[in-house]
Design a protein around this motif. Structure first.
Motif, PDB file in Angstrom:
ATOM      1  N   ASN A 106      -7.049  87.178  54.071  1.00 26.15           N
ATOM      2  CA  ASN A 106      -8.361  86.800  54.599  1.00 26.15           C
ATOM      3  C   ASN A 106      -8.287  86.501  56.085  1.00 26.15           C
ATOM      4  O   ASN A 106      -9.197  86.826  56.855  1.00 26.15           O
ATOM      5  N   ALA A 107      -7.184  85.869  56.515  1.00 28.91           N
ATOM      6  CA  ALA A 107      -6.989  85.563  57.932  1.00 28.91           C
ATOM      7  C   ALA A 107      -6.603  86.809  58.717  1.00 28.91           C
ATOM      8  O   ALA A 107      -6.964  86.950  59.890  1.00 28.91           O
ATOM      9  N   ALA A 108      -5.871  87.706  58.071  1.00 26.65           N
ATOM     10  CA  ALA A 108      -5.314  88.865  58.769  1.00 26.65           C
ATOM     11  C   ALA A 108      -6.351  89.939  59.072  1.00 26.65           C
ATOM     12  O   ALA A 108      -6.368  90.502  60.173  1.00 26.65           O
ATOM     13  N   LEU A 109      -7.210  90.238  58.105  1.00 24.62           N
ATOM     14  CA  LEU A 109      -8.173  91.327  58.294  1.00 24.62           C
ATOM     15  C   LEU A 109      -9.352  90.852  59.138  1.00 24.62           C
ATOM     16  O   LEU A 109      -9.933  89.809  58.846  1.00 24.62           O
ATOM     17  N   PRO A 110      -9.745  91.598  60.172  1.00 26.10           N
ATOM     18  CA  PRO A 110     -10.981  91.259  60.880  1.00 26.10           C
ATOM     19  C   PRO A 110     -12.146  91.292  59.901  1.00 26.10           C
ATOM     20  O   PRO A 110     -12.169  92.130  58.986  1.00 26.10           O
ATOM     21  N   SER A 111     -13.102  90.397  60.075  1.00 25.31           N
ATOM     22  CA  SER A 111     -14.195  90.349  59.101  1.00 25.31           C
ATOM     23  C   SER A 111     -14.981  91.643  59.072  1.00 25.31           C
ATOM     24  O   SER A 111     -15.626  91.960  58.076  1.00 25.31           O
ATOM     25  N   PHE A 425      -4.149  75.293  62.661  1.00 22.36           N
ATOM     26  CA  PHE A 425      -4.280  74.070  61.862  1.00 22.36           C
ATOM     27  C   PHE A 425      -5.175  74.248  60.652  1.00 22.36           C
ATOM     28  O   PHE A 425      -4.945  73.657  59.610  1.00 22.36           O
ATOM     29  N   ASP A 426      -6.220  75.042  60.773  1.00 25.52           N
ATOM     30  CA  ASP A 426      -7.143  75.209  59.660  1.00 25.52           C
ATOM     31  C   ASP A 426      -7.923  76.493  59.870  1.00 25.52           C
ATOM     32  O   ASP A 426      -8.272  76.804  61.001  1.00 25.52           O
ATOM     33  N   PRO A 427      -8.219  77.275  58.865  1.00 31.10           N
ATOM     34  CA  PRO A 427      -7.770  77.141  57.469  1.00 31.10           C
ATOM     35  C   PRO A 427      -6.387  77.753  57.273  1.00 31.10           C
ATOM     36  O   PRO A 427      -5.738  78.138  58.256  1.00 31.10           O
ATOM     37  N   ALA A 428      -5.965  77.876  55.992  1.00 29.96           N
ATOM     38  CA  ALA A 428      -4.689  78.507  55.689  1.00 29.96           C
ATOM     39  C   ALA A 428      -4.766  79.987  56.076  1.00 29.96           C
ATOM     40  O   ALA A 428      -5.828  80.582  56.037  1.00 29.96           O
ATOM     41  N   PRO A 429      -3.627  80.580  56.449  1.00 31.89           N
ATOM     42  CA  PRO A 429      -2.284  80.005  56.562  1.00 31.89           C
ATOM     43  C   PRO A 429      -2.149  79.168  57.837  1.00 31.89           C
ATOM     44  O   PRO A 429      -2.569  79.603  58.904  1.00 31.89           O
ATOM     45  N   ARG A 430      -1.535  77.998  57.689  1.00 26.67           N
ATOM     46  CA  ARG A 430      -1.347  77.084  58.826  1.00 26.67           C
ATOM     47  C   ARG A 430      -0.015  77.427  59.499  1.00 26.67           C
ATOM     48  O   ARG A 430       0.963  76.708  59.379  1.00 26.67           O
TER      49      ARG A 430
END
Length: 831
Positions: A106-111, A425-430
């Motif tokens: 979720n963090a890795a892929l651009p929205s 710091f937020d959200p995961a992955p931290r």
């Protein structure tokens, strides 16, 4: 772990953006089998109603034992958007930082690469209104009539049509009556940038007589004739026949003030053809500088780095401010790119990208991509696709750039590697982007260069224990000298009545001298807003956030008080709500107040401010930098944004307004970070031969840290701090993990934290468990905070085993009915 097997695959394990430990197995429909592979984006149904974008992590022939599989609905791309190395990296990150693979994805892929689903309503084709089985109210009839006109309506459309905040009950009633169907329509967020272009139709560009006849025809229609002349002026169709094929942007005619309706007429008559092309959102920059000439000191450092890379995967470049590290970076990047490999240059803040991008674009032009959070979703997707297609061999970006789809990295450079901005710091992955970058480089068998004038003590420790290579560069480029430091005693000035508007006499004098010489000044204060808080002089009342256990920061410009944690805002009261007194005073100093004070002390000076409040818009950084570097600003006041990597030739005075605030922060790295921040901002002075001066304002000038800063005694400070950390068990001698427990009920939060702490103490590994204690901010966004701090022995595989046991404990606690609604947040390497 994620290798594709040779035999035909019937099932795929899909990574989904949900905080659940495992991948989910779906059946591959026969028509999709030839097209699917690792890294493809797919659409799958998750649960009863949700439709999610997933990434294929593995394909195989083994059906799950404990649930029935659903089919993959659709494959979104002809080619994978994620490669196997990325998935390995995601897996390592999930394991190391105690989070779930879906959270990393979720963090890795651009929205823009993730799909959104929204509920739509349509008429049920089997519904017969003539039967009148159920009575309909007026609102239901209005909705059905509209659906006869339009084939579908979204929930939002229904709300607007009926004038309701939520039309859910009306839609639900119609579903029960069999009149409508509700379904999920999936929409892709990314859309390429389309440009409308115009070209001359074939008869006129191939035959001059046809063109002459056209001019004769248009001579009585001057507006249309002007459009034709404009086109021929911009597109030389006879000298360069191929130019007509590319045509001209439609907007060019409108920008020139020519008639839009006349252009439309010419297109309608077949004189011009209108067509669309997909264009890049980024301006193509020409290469204007190809050769980088290094000084003797830079060349020596460059050769040393290459020598270190022969035996070490990671090397630290310890180069003082203004020593010319960027030129060394460029030379290394050129060599790696010439070998056919990719390069990632990480920067800690968006603020740094503006200046360094301009320098790098002169050398690398369109081969370089830029990636940061101020870009739109579409722009970030274009950079992602540019790497997949091989368009970009070099990417300059902030911490999220480590997730880009590199397939042949040769070098990662982490500039200002000591910066706390690399920590998510937020959200995961931290994650800590510097540490994650080293792992990413290892997966690619690439090299990592860490660069800093004030290295983190962990990196310096790794050099001294021979884990990393080490190269120093202690000469400023071009013979520039390091600035002279002055310590201003605030208490002494206050006693002598010499303190004016938070500025000591010494700092005021140095600012005035710089202004007289038409030189520039930087003022550093790491707190935005006008004042940290307002207080009643009579009863001591202080306004606090309704949702957090913090005081509200006063912002004079917007005449409001704000919480910098949750965003809550409130108006400034005319009188104290506790006692009715009108004696409300501001306490403390923020950048906004300093800007006002400077305008009173130096009314002739042009003053600007750089903090989170003044740089919210996309190009605000660039605008402020251009004004300052262009000499249109005399004094720039700012937070830590101004401390890093900026290169302004006319800055000769730097003022640190409140050094004590940094020093007494409750963090074991406070002394280290004070040294780093002051040294970094001081390094902005005197970079072009002019002697720089730095004034540090403090109430305790006799503290050893100030002697170490002014004497450039980095190694002495390092030895002092390492002795303390070894004695009291702090990194790098132990692995630290913080677990934060959150709940809306303070008693539940405390009970869950104590229960968790006892379970952690039962893990039979060498460790120290501190807490639970109330968080530094005990209440945040209506959640009560308790923290457990764990120091784990670094020996062998102990940290990995401990983290695995910790995750099992937290998972089991989540199934306990008493703690089901409690949130447990694990932060590995928390500071």
């Amino acid at each position: 772990m994620y290798e594709q097997e040779n035999q035909p695959a019937n099932f795929a394990d899909i990574i989904l953006p949900v905080p659940i430990p495992n991948m989910f197995t779906y059946e591959i429909p026969s028509d999709l089998m030839p097209s699917i592979g690792i890294g493809h984006r797919v659409i799958v149904q998750f649960g009863q109603k949700k439709v999610l974008t997933g990434i294929v992590g593995k394909v195989h022939q083994r059906p799950p034992q404990d649930y029935e599989t659903k089919p993959i609905l659709e494959i979104l791309d002809d080619h994978p958007v994620v490669n196997p190395l990325q998935i390995k990296f995601w897996s390592w990150m999930a394991e190391y930082y105690c989070c779930h693979l879906g959270e990393v994805m979720n963090a890795a892929l651009p929205s823009g690469l993730k799909l959104s689903s929204e509920s739509n309503v349509q008429l049920n084709p089997e519904y017969d209104p003539s039967l009148k089985n159920y009575p309909m109210d007026d609102r239901e009839i209005i909705l059905l009539e509209k659906l006869k006109e339009k084939s579908e309506l979204s929930y939002e459309d229904c709300n607007k049509l009926l004038g309701l905040k939520s039309a859910y009950t009306i839609i639900k009633s119609l579903v029960i009556k069999g009149a409508v169907l509700v379904y999920e329509q999936v929409k892709e967020k990314y859309s390429p940038k389309i440009e409308n272009r115009i070209r001359l139709s074939s008869p006129y560009c191939e035959d001059k007589k046809e063109l002459e006849a056209l001019f004769t025809l248009l001579s009585k229609r001057p507006k249309q004739e002007d459009i034709l002349l404009k086109y021929l002026q911009e597109v030389p169709i006879y000298k360069q026949p191929e130019a007509n094929e590319k045509g001209l942007r439609k907007q060019v005619f409108l920008e020139a003030g020519l008639s839009g309706s006349s252009l439309k007429t010419l297109i309608g008559k077949g004189v011009f053809e209108e067509f669309e092309i997909i264009v890049s959102r980024f301006e193509q920059q020409p290469v204007t500088q190809t050769e980088i000439i290094l000084s003797d000191g830079q060349q020596e450092a460059f050769d040393s780095i290459k020598s270190q890379f022969e035996s070490k995967q990671t090397t630290l470049l310890h180069g003082i401010t203004g020593s010319g590290k960027t030129e060394i970076y460029i030379k290394l990047i050129q060599e790696v790119m010439e070998s056919g490999s990719q390069v990632l240059l990480l920067l800690p803040e968006i603020a740094l990208t503006t200046q360094i991008v301009e320098r790098l674009q002169k050398v690398f032009g369109s081969e370089m991509g830029v990636f940061h959070s101020r870009y739109s979703d579409n722009e970030r997707v274009e950079v992602w696709q540019g790497i997949l297609s091989g368009k970009y061999s070099l990417v300059v970006g902030v911490r999220s750039s480590i997730f880009l789809p590199f397939d042949s990295l040769g070098l990662i450079i982490v500039d200002e590697e000591h910066e706390s901005s690399y920590k998510q710091f937020d959200p995961a992955p931290r994650f800590q982007a510097r540490d994650a970058a080293i792992m990413l480089a290892w997966l690619h068998q690439a090299k990592t260069l860490l660069g800093s004038a004030t290295p983190s003590f962990e990196s310096y420790y790794n050099c001294r224990t021979d884990k990393y290579g080490y190269t120093s560069l202690f000469q400023r480029f071009g013979g520039a000298e390091l600035p002279t430091y002055h310590i201003a005693d605030l208490l002494a000035d206050r006693k002598k009545n010499l303190l004016k508007l938070d500025f000591s006499r010494l700092l005021r004098e140095k600012i005035q001298e710089a202004l007289n010489r038409q030189e520039q000044v930087l003022i550093f204060q790491n707190r935005r807003g006008y004042s940290p808080f307002i207080s009643c002089e009579e009863c001591g009342w202080t306004p606090e956030c309704e949702h957090c256990d913090v005081s509200l920061t006063y912002h004079q410009y917007s005449e409001e008080m704000r919480c910098h944690y949750c965003g809550f805002k409130d108006k400034v009261p005319k009188a104290c709500p506790a006692c009715g007194s009108n004696k409300l005073n501001t306490v403390g100093v923020g950048t906004e107040r300093l800007e006002e004070s400077l305008s009173l002390l130096f009314p002739e000076a042009r003053i600007a401010r750089m903090d989170l409040d003044t740089t919210k818009s996309k190009y605000a950084y660039q605008r402020i930098f251009e004004e300052f570097s262009g000499g249109n600003v005399d004094i720039l006041v700012g937070t830590q944004m101004i401390t890093k990597g900026l290169d302004f030739g006319n800055v000769t005075v730097v003022g640190i307004v409140d050094a004590d605030r940094m020093l007494y922060f409750p963090d074991f790295r406070a002394t280290e970070r004070t040294y780093q921040q002051i040294t970094q901002v001081a390094g902005r002075a005197g970079r072009r031969g002019k002697k720089g001066e730095v004034i540090i304002q403090t109430r305790k000038p006799d503290l050893p840290i100030f002697t170490q800063i002014t004497g450039h005694l980095f190694h002495e400070l390092y030895l002092q701090e390492m002795g303390e950390r070894k004695r009291f068990f702090y990194p790098p001698f132990v692995k630290t993990i913080k677990v934060t427990v959150k709940h809306k009920d303070g008693r539940v939060s405390e009970r869950a934290a104590r229960h968790l702490s006892n379970l952690i103490k039962d893990i039979s590994l060498k460790k120290i468990v501190l807490g639970p204690e109330k968080g530094l901010i005990a209440k945040l966004r209506n959640q009560y905070i308790y923290e457990i701090y764990i120091k784990v022995d670094r020996t062998g595989n102990i940290p990995a085993i401990f983290k695995s046991e910790l995750q099992k404990i937290i998972f089991n606690l989540g199934t306990n009915k008493d703690f089901r609604s409690v949130r447990f947040v694990v932060d590995v390497d928390p500071y």
